[in-house]
Scaffold this motif. Structure first.
Motif, PDB file in Angstrom:
ATOM      1  N   UNK A 161      -0.026  -4.035  -2.404  1.00 24.76           N
ATOM      2  CA  UNK A 161       0.429  -3.230  -3.543  1.00 24.76           C
ATOM      3  C   UNK A 161       1.765  -2.590  -3.191  1.00 24.76           C
ATOM      4  N   UNK A 162       2.548  -2.289  -4.209  1.00 26.14           N
ATOM      5  CA  UNK A 162       3.744  -1.476  -3.971  1.00 26.14           C
ATOM      6  C   UNK A 162       3.305  -0.013  -3.991  1.00 26.14           C
ATOM      7  N   UNK A 163       4.169   0.865  -3.512  1.00 22.66           N
ATOM      8  CA  UNK A 163       3.852   2.297  -3.577  1.00 22.66           C
ATOM      9  C   UNK A 163       3.626   2.712  -5.029  1.00 22.66           C
ATOM     10  N   UNK A 164       4.442   2.167  -5.934  1.00 20.65           N
ATOM     11  CA  UNK A 164       4.290   2.498  -7.352  1.00 20.65           C
ATOM     12  C   UNK A 164       2.914   2.069  -7.863  1.00 20.65           C
ATOM     13  N   UNK A 165       2.483   0.848  -7.530  1.00 18.25           N
ATOM     14  CA  UNK A 165       1.160   0.371  -7.945  1.00 18.25           C
ATOM     15  C   UNK A 165       0.058   1.230  -7.334  1.00 18.25           C
ATOM     16  N   UNK A 166       0.223   1.603  -6.075  1.00 20.37           N
ATOM     17  CA  UNK A 166      -0.794   2.429  -5.416  1.00 20.37           C
ATOM     18  C   UNK A 166      -0.960   3.751  -6.149  1.00 20.37           C
ATOM     19  N   UNK A 167       0.158   4.448  -6.397  1.00 18.41           N
ATOM     20  CA  UNK A 167       0.064   5.766  -7.011  1.00 18.41           C
ATOM     21  C   UNK A 167      -0.288   5.706  -8.503  1.00 18.41           C
ATOM     22  N   UNK A 168       0.288   4.766  -9.237  1.00 19.10           N
ATOM     23  CA  UNK A 168       0.020   4.749 -10.678  1.00 19.10           C
ATOM     24  C   UNK A 168      -1.293   4.061 -11.019  1.00 19.10           C
TER      25      UNK A 168
ATOM     26  N   UNK B 149       8.646  -1.421  -3.182  1.00 18.75           N
ATOM     27  CA  UNK B 149       8.762  -2.372  -4.278  1.00 18.75           C
ATOM     28  C   UNK B 149       9.612  -3.582  -3.895  1.00 18.75           C
ATOM     29  N   UNK B 150      10.679  -3.346  -3.170  1.00 18.23           N
ATOM     30  CA  UNK B 150      11.590  -4.440  -2.813  1.00 18.23           C
ATOM     31  C   UNK B 150      10.912  -5.508  -1.965  1.00 18.23           C
ATOM     32  N   UNK B 151       9.850  -5.163  -1.265  1.00 14.51           N
ATOM     33  CA  UNK B 151       9.158  -6.139  -0.416  1.00 14.51           C
ATOM     34  C   UNK B 151       8.413  -7.185  -1.241  1.00 14.51           C
ATOM     35  N   UNK B 152       8.113  -6.882  -2.483  1.00 18.45           N
ATOM     36  CA  UNK B 152       7.390  -7.846  -3.322  1.00 18.45           C
ATOM     37  C   UNK B 152       8.333  -8.655  -4.207  1.00 18.45           C
TER      38      UNK B 152
ATOM     39  N   UNK C 250      -3.114   0.702   3.836  1.00 13.37           N
ATOM     40  CA  UNK C 250      -2.208   0.832   4.971  1.00 13.37           C
ATOM     41  C   UNK C 250      -0.776   0.794   4.464  1.00 13.37           C
ATOM     42  N   UNK C 251      -0.133   1.945   4.454  1.00 12.95           N
ATOM     43  CA  UNK C 251       1.255   2.046   4.000  1.00 12.95           C
ATOM     44  C   UNK C 251       2.175   1.708   5.164  1.00 12.95           C
ATOM     45  N   UNK C 252       3.192   0.900   4.880  1.00 10.60           N
ATOM     46  CA  UNK C 252       4.132   0.531   5.938  1.00 10.60           C
ATOM     47  C   UNK C 252       5.521   0.290   5.372  1.00 10.60           C
ATOM     48  N   UNK C 253       6.481   0.361   6.256  1.00 16.76           N
ATOM     49  CA  UNK C 253       7.866   0.012   5.937  1.00 16.76           C
ATOM     50  C   UNK C 253       8.245  -1.265   6.674  1.00 16.76           C
ATOM     51  N   UNK C 254       7.278  -1.907   7.274  1.00 14.74           N
ATOM     52  CA  UNK C 254       7.495  -3.096   8.092  1.00 14.74           C
ATOM     53  C   UNK C 254       7.551  -4.333   7.199  1.00 14.74           C
ATOM     54  N   UNK C 255       8.712  -4.951   7.125  1.00 15.14           N
ATOM     55  CA  UNK C 255       8.852  -6.137   6.278  1.00 15.14           C
ATOM     56  C   UNK C 255       8.651  -7.431   7.057  1.00 15.14           C
ATOM     57  N   UNK C 256       8.239  -7.315   8.306  1.00 11.65           N
ATOM     58  CA  UNK C 256       8.072  -8.506   9.141  1.00 11.65           C
ATOM     59  C   UNK C 256       6.608  -8.762   9.481  1.00 11.65           C
TER      60      UNK C 256
END
Length: 170
Positions: free
Chosen positions: A145-152, A127-130, A101-107
């Motif tokens: 996961x971060x987007x980077x971790x998901x894709x790589x 990445x900034x959320x972690x 589940x990809x999100x931009x929700x930091x809350x």
């Protein structure tokens, strides 16, 4: 003027509500567009909005056919700019595959993150959320996961070899 607004509050409210919904729809479509671009740039096989029964997941990887067969080799990538309670719709898309589940929700609350873990949903965040000191310490949660971790890692390491073996990645 005030009396007119009071008398016609319902139609006025409906216009404002419609404008709000249109903005949310545009933001959600933009978020999906960014994810689509990342998938395309990485030449990652996917199908978007694949209709299966009454479900229509945002992204099915590597393809709808594997998802329909309820193969553990498939995965769903759902995209929601904000979660609130709407993330609870996502488990219905599992079909024996992993759901991200990809999100931009930091809350997102810690209890929601843990409930997602219990339902085998992995959250994908910027990445900034972690980073240390964020509102929710996502770094401490195993299902984030971060987007980077998901894709790589998830796609590039865990999935790519199997999808190549199945001739699903060209």
């Amino acid at each position: 003027m005030v009396q007119r607004v009071v008398r016609h509050f319902i139609p006025l409210y409906q216009v404002m509500l419609d404008a709000s919904q249109q903005r949310r729809t545009r933001v959600g479509a933009g978020f999906e567009s960014h994810i689509r671009k990342m998938l395309q740039t990485g030449n990652i096989p996917y199908e978007e909005q694949a209709v299966v029964s009454t479900r229509r997941p945002d992204f099915v990887l590597p393809n709808k056919n594997l998802y329909v067969k309820k193969s553990a080799d498939a995965l769903v990538l759902a995209a929601k700019t904000t979660l609130r309670e709407r993330w609870k719709q996502v488990p219905m898309e599992q079909r024996n595959c992993t759901v991200f589940l990809a999100t931009m929700d930091e809350k997102v609350t810690r209890s929601a993150v843990r409930e997602m873990a219990h339902l085998q949903i992995t959250l994908v965040v910027p990445e900034s959320f972690k980073s240390p000191g964020t509102i929710i310490e996502y770094a401490k949660e195993s299902n984030v996961l971060t987007f980077k971790q998901f894709f790589s890692e998830e796609i590039g390491v865990r999935r790519k070899a199997r999808w190549l073996e199945l001739s699903l990645w060209h």
